[in-house]
Scaffold this motif. Structure first.
Motif, PDB file in Angstrom:
ATOM      1  N   ASN A 450      -7.532  27.877   3.196  1.00 36.15           N
ATOM      2  CA  ASN A 450      -6.926  29.206   3.349  1.00 36.15           C
ATOM      3  C   ASN A 450      -6.703  29.866   1.992  1.00 36.15           C
ATOM      4  O   ASN A 450      -6.922  31.067   1.821  1.00 36.15           O
ATOM      5  N   ASN A 454      -8.368  33.263   0.894  1.00 40.66           N
ATOM      6  CA  ASN A 454      -7.549  34.405   0.431  1.00 40.66           C
ATOM      7  C   ASN A 454      -8.030  34.903  -0.921  1.00 40.66           C
ATOM      8  O   ASN A 454      -8.179  36.103  -1.147  1.00 40.66           O
ATOM      9  N   GLY A 455      -8.258  33.928  -1.841  1.00 33.24           N
ATOM     10  CA  GLY A 455      -8.702  34.279  -3.206  1.00 33.24           C
ATOM     11  C   GLY A 455      -9.944  35.152  -3.139  1.00 33.24           C
ATOM     12  O   GLY A 455     -10.028  36.192  -3.825  1.00 33.24           O
ATOM     13  N   LYS A 457     -11.007  36.824  -0.511  1.00 32.19           N
ATOM     14  CA  LYS A 457     -10.731  38.037   0.259  1.00 32.19           C
ATOM     15  C   LYS A 457     -10.081  39.109  -0.598  1.00 32.19           C
ATOM     16  O   LYS A 457     -10.416  40.291  -0.517  1.00 32.19           O
ATOM     17  N   TYR A 458      -9.102  38.684  -1.431  1.00 34.23           N
ATOM     18  CA  TYR A 458      -8.299  39.663  -2.161  1.00 34.23           C
ATOM     19  C   TYR A 458      -8.776  39.868  -3.598  1.00 34.23           C
ATOM     20  O   TYR A 458      -8.019  40.279  -4.453  1.00 34.23           O
ATOM     21  N   ILE A 484      -6.183  41.131  -6.640  1.00 37.23           N
ATOM     22  CA  ILE A 484      -5.195  42.216  -6.613  1.00 37.23           C
ATOM     23  C   ILE A 484      -3.816  41.807  -7.121  1.00 37.23           C
ATOM     24  O   ILE A 484      -2.965  42.660  -7.380  1.00 37.23           O
ATOM     25  N   GLY A 485      -3.569  40.512  -7.237  1.00 37.54           N
ATOM     26  CA  GLY A 485      -2.275  40.062  -7.763  1.00 37.54           C
ATOM     27  C   GLY A 485      -1.143  40.234  -6.743  1.00 37.54           C
ATOM     28  O   GLY A 485      -1.346  40.756  -5.646  1.00 37.54           O
ATOM     29  N   THR A 499       3.661  37.789   7.666  1.00 33.02           N
ATOM     30  CA  THR A 499       3.976  38.703   6.559  1.00 33.02           C
ATOM     31  C   THR A 499       2.756  38.893   5.667  1.00 33.02           C
ATOM     32  O   THR A 499       2.141  37.923   5.215  1.00 33.02           O
ATOM     33  N   ARG A 500       2.469  40.142   5.410  1.00 34.48           N
ATOM     34  CA  ARG A 500       1.388  40.474   4.488  1.00 34.48           C
ATOM     35  C   ARG A 500       1.934  41.549   3.563  1.00 34.48           C
ATOM     36  O   ARG A 500       2.832  42.291   3.929  1.00 34.48           O
ATOM     37  N   SER A 501       1.347  41.660   2.355  1.00 30.72           N
ATOM     38  CA  SER A 501       1.842  42.720   1.461  1.00 30.72           C
ATOM     39  C   SER A 501       1.225  44.053   1.901  1.00 30.72           C
ATOM     40  O   SER A 501       0.222  44.080   2.600  1.00 30.72           O
ATOM     41  N   LEU A 514      -0.438  34.450   8.651  1.00 28.06           N
ATOM     42  CA  LEU A 514       0.064  33.157   9.123  1.00 28.06           C
ATOM     43  C   LEU A 514      -0.326  31.998   8.220  1.00 28.06           C
ATOM     44  O   LEU A 514       0.366  30.991   8.155  1.00 28.06           O
ATOM     45  N   GLY A 515      -1.455  32.145   7.513  1.00 27.37           N
ATOM     46  CA  GLY A 515      -2.020  31.038   6.734  1.00 27.37           C
ATOM     47  C   GLY A 515      -1.033  30.422   5.761  1.00 27.37           C
ATOM     48  O   GLY A 515      -0.867  29.191   5.739  1.00 27.37           O
TER      49      GLY A 515
HETATM   50  P1  ADP Z   1      -3.470  36.603   5.656  1.00 20.74           P
HETATM   51  O1  ADP Z   1      -4.283  36.357   4.431  1.00 20.74           O
HETATM   52  O2  ADP Z   1      -4.186  36.269   6.910  1.00 20.74           O
HETATM   53  O3  ADP Z   1      -2.850  37.946   5.667  1.00 20.74           O
HETATM   54  P2  ADP Z   1      -1.746  34.567   4.557  1.00 20.74           P
HETATM   55  O4  ADP Z   1      -0.510  33.981   5.104  1.00 20.74           O
HETATM   56  O5  ADP Z   1      -2.812  33.642   4.131  1.00 20.74           O
HETATM   57  O6  ADP Z   1      -2.266  35.591   5.652  1.00 20.74           O
HETATM   58  O7  ADP Z   1      -1.324  35.472   3.336  1.00 20.74           O
HETATM   59  C1  ADP Z   1      -0.214  36.304   3.479  1.00 20.74           C
HETATM   60  C2  ADP Z   1      -0.272  37.450   2.510  1.00 20.74           C
HETATM   61  O8  ADP Z   1      -0.149  36.973   1.170  1.00 20.74           O
HETATM   62  C3  ADP Z   1      -1.559  38.196   2.512  1.00 20.74           C
HETATM   63  O9  ADP Z   1      -1.614  39.146   3.552  1.00 20.74           O
HETATM   64  C4  ADP Z   1      -1.531  38.864   1.139  1.00 20.74           C
HETATM   65  O10 ADP Z   1      -0.688  40.002   1.184  1.00 20.74           O
HETATM   66  C5  ADP Z   1      -0.852  37.814   0.282  1.00 20.74           C
HETATM   67  N1  ADP Z   1      -1.836  36.991  -0.444  1.00 20.74           N
HETATM   68  C6  ADP Z   1      -2.310  35.796  -0.077  1.00 20.74           C
HETATM   69  N2  ADP Z   1      -3.195  35.327  -0.976  1.00 20.74           N
HETATM   70  C7  ADP Z   1      -3.287  36.248  -1.936  1.00 20.74           C
HETATM   71  C8  ADP Z   1      -4.048  36.370  -3.146  1.00 20.74           C
HETATM   72  N3  ADP Z   1      -4.876  35.404  -3.538  1.00 20.74           N
HETATM   73  N4  ADP Z   1      -3.871  37.474  -3.903  1.00 20.74           N
HETATM   74  C9  ADP Z   1      -3.027  38.436  -3.518  1.00 20.74           C
HETATM   75  N5  ADP Z   1      -2.274  38.403  -2.386  1.00 20.74           N
HETATM   76  C10 ADP Z   1      -2.410  37.326  -1.609  1.00 20.74           C
END
Ligand code: ADP
Length: 568
Positions: A450, A454-455, A457-458, A484-485, A499-501, A514-515
């Motif tokens: 995950n 994420n890395g 993806k973002y 994106i930080g 929760t997501r940003s 959820l990850g």
């Molecule tokens: P998801 O990726 O499915 O939204 P996660 O629980 O894995 O769910 O991550 C939660 C939130 O954390 C993401 O929605 C994002 O806002 C933030 N996040 C996770 N990984 C990163 C990353 N590598 N860089 C920036 N923000 C991140």
């Protein structure tokens, strides 16, 4: 007719050598205390049979006390012999009422059977019938100023007292062993102790006093009543006996005032009387203040209790709802999983050409379907994990596991995705391989997967680096990206459920948040830690996992087998 050789003034004559102070002190305060408590309990709960009976005991005892005092201080032989003739009846009434009271109290307020009442009546009957006959008081000895009682009559009522005493004792023992309830047992012990002590001291002291002709002893016997009342007061405070709510402070203050007040019965000189008066006033004043503040506190506590009860009920309801929700998610996810697996299988077969050649345009579309399908599968897996975590049904299979190959496998898995996004994907391993750790490999893989996902993806430029290194008795896995930080205030939030940003939702629509929540749970179950670091928005992020060499959640036997296999 007056007793012959009396020259002492009215009311201060004492035929025997009992000090007058002791006489008043033993008769009046004990009667007042009994009457006070009996009346208090009766007024609080006039319909309760046990309360009525207690009041009856108190009245009979007070009459006895007043009669006895009259006999001690009066000089008119007619009056003396009248009161004297009542002693037997009052004695019997006190003992029979005590027994009746005891049985009703043990019956939790219910009346006793008709047969038992009949037996009590039979015990009383001879005394009632013979009280006003010469079988009770035969003569009046004018020289000694004493009534001469018929010994058969006195022996009968003392004997009936003994019967009552034994009846209470046997019932108490039987009831004590019959109940398993601790508080009930304590109440039986207390009540039996109080009532038996009272009866014994009252009857025995009187009986022995008559036997050895020393009436000072009889006076001390009366204090048994005060003891009995003290026990009852304690039972009211402690066990809410007679359904009365009484605060300990109230009982304490009232008994203090009664005790100090009763000093007036033996304090004779004026200075002492004034001092006793001042003490009484002070005790009353401070006592009133104490009761007021304690009452307020009790009230507040009761209010708090009501609120906390309501909260507990609401919490219970929430838990039920939450369970229902988890159950629903669990069922729904299971239902989704099967068709998704089928879709994935067929897609792979089509893409591999098992159903004939696929046009490049179609292949392109199918690849996209494949990616979307993978996301959906991941979402279903995450939902299932969340519902398992929350219902406590999650299982961990700890096994000696090497971290590096696990990470390498994931890097291979994501290589194509990274390439498609034109991002780098690197791995840094330690020079010396790390020791094997007791891990559930699949769970750790899910977490790191995950993080890499994420890395990628973002991040739109640069790439992702996964580092495995050794810390102080921990294995550390770091997933760093140039994406994106994360804003400082978001770090903790992101590990919470759903929760997501804000920015994320704009950039990547898919993802339920959820990850990281699932990941944090998995890592913490391994006794490890996971957290995020970032220089700020647009400056890349680092996710760090630390897994301890010794995992406290792993059973000792598992570690032992592991250590044995490691030596080989
Ligand atoms: P998801 O990726 O499915 O939204 P996660 O629980 O894995 O769910 O991550 C939660 C939130 O954390 C993401 O929605 C994002 O806002 C933030 N996040 C996770 N990984 C990163 C990353 N590598 N860089 C920036 N923000 C991140």
């Amino acid at each position: 007719m007056f007793c012959s050789d009396i020259s002492a003034p009215f009311l201060f004559f004492f035929s025997d050598s009992v000090p007058s102070t002791l006489l008043y002190y033993s008769h009046l305060p004990t009667a007042i205390i009994a009457l006070f408590l009996g009346f208090f309990v009766f007024v609080k709960n006039p319909k309760l049979l046990s309360a009525r009976l207690l009041f009856a005991i108190a009245i009979a005892f007070t009459l006895w006390s007043l009669g006895s005092l009259t006999v001690w201080v009066h000089i008119d032989s007619g009056i003396i012999s009248f009161f004297w003739s009542m002693f037997g009846l009052l004695f019997s009434l006190i003992s029979v009422f005590s027994l009746y009271f005891f049985l009703v109290f043990l019956n939790k307020g219910k009346d006793i059977s008709l047969t038992k009442k009949g037996v009590l009546g039979i015990i009383l009957l001879p005394v009632v019938l013979l009280t006003f006959t010469p079988y009770n008081i035969g003569l009046f000895d004018i020289a000694l100023c004493e009534a001469v009682e018929n010994s058969l009559f006195t022996n009968y009522y003392y004997f009936s007292g003994l019967i009552v005493f034994l009846w209470i004792l046997v019932t108490a023992i039987y009831r004590y062993y019959k109940t398993q309830n601790k508080s009930e047992r304590r109440q039986i012990l207390l009540l039996t102790g109080g009532i038996e002590f009272f009866l014994m001291s009252f009857f025995l002291s009187s009986y022995i006093a008559a036997l050895i002709d020393n009436y000072e002893l009889e006076q001390y016997g009366l204090f048994g009543m005060t003891f009995f009342m003290g026990v009852l007061a304690y039972m009211i405070v402690k066990f809410k006996a007679f359904d009365i709510k009484l605060i300990g402070a109230q009982a304490l203050v009232v008994s203090l005032i009664l005790l100090i007040g009763s000093q007036f019965f033996f304090v004779r000189n004026t200075t002492n009387q004034i001092l006793t008066g001042i003490t009484l006033a002070l005790a009353a004043g401070f006592g009133w203040m104490l009761i007021r503040s304690v009452k307020q506190e009790v009230k507040r506590k009761e209010e708090l209790q009501i609120i906390s009860d309501r909260l507990a009920a609401a919490n219970e309801r929430l838990k039920e709802l939450d369970n229902a929700k988890s159950e629903f998610i669990s069922i729904a996810s299971h239902q989704l999983r099967t068709p998704l697996t089928a879709i994935k299988g067929y897609l792979s077969l089509i893409l591999e050409g098992s159903y004939g050649r696929v046009e490049p345009a179609v292949q392109d579309v199918l690849n996209k379907v494949y990616v979307v399908q993978s996301r959906l599968t991941q979402l279903v897996e995450d939902l299932l994990s969340v519902s398992r975590i929350e219902s406590g049904r999650i299982q961990y299979n700890y096994e000696p596991t090497q971290v590096e190959p696990l990470v390498a496998e994931l890097i291979d898995m994501f290589r194509i995705t990274a390439k498609d996004k034109k991002l780098s994907l690197d791995m840094k391993l330690p020079k010396h391989s790390l020791p094997k750790l007791m891990l559930d490999g699949n769970k750790i893989k899910e977490v790191v997967s995950n993080l890499i996902d994420n890395g990628l993806k973002y991040t739109s430029q640069g790439g992702v680096t996964v580092t495995v290194e050794e810390g102080a008795y921990v294995a550390r896995i770091i997933v760093a990206d140039t994406g994106i930080g994360i804003r400082p205030e978001d770090h903790d939030r992101l590990f919470q459920k759903f929760t997501r940003s804000k920015e994320t939702s704009k950039i990547v629509a898919s993802g339920a948040g959820l990850g990281l929540y699932v990941g944090k749970n998995f890592i913490e179950a391994h006794g490890g830690k996971i957290w995020s670091e970032s220089e700020g928005q647009g400056k890349g992020s680092r996710f760090i996992i630390e897994l301890p060499y010794e995992n406290s959640n792993v059973k000792k036997e598992e570690i032992a087998t592991f250590a044995a296999s490691y030596k080989k």
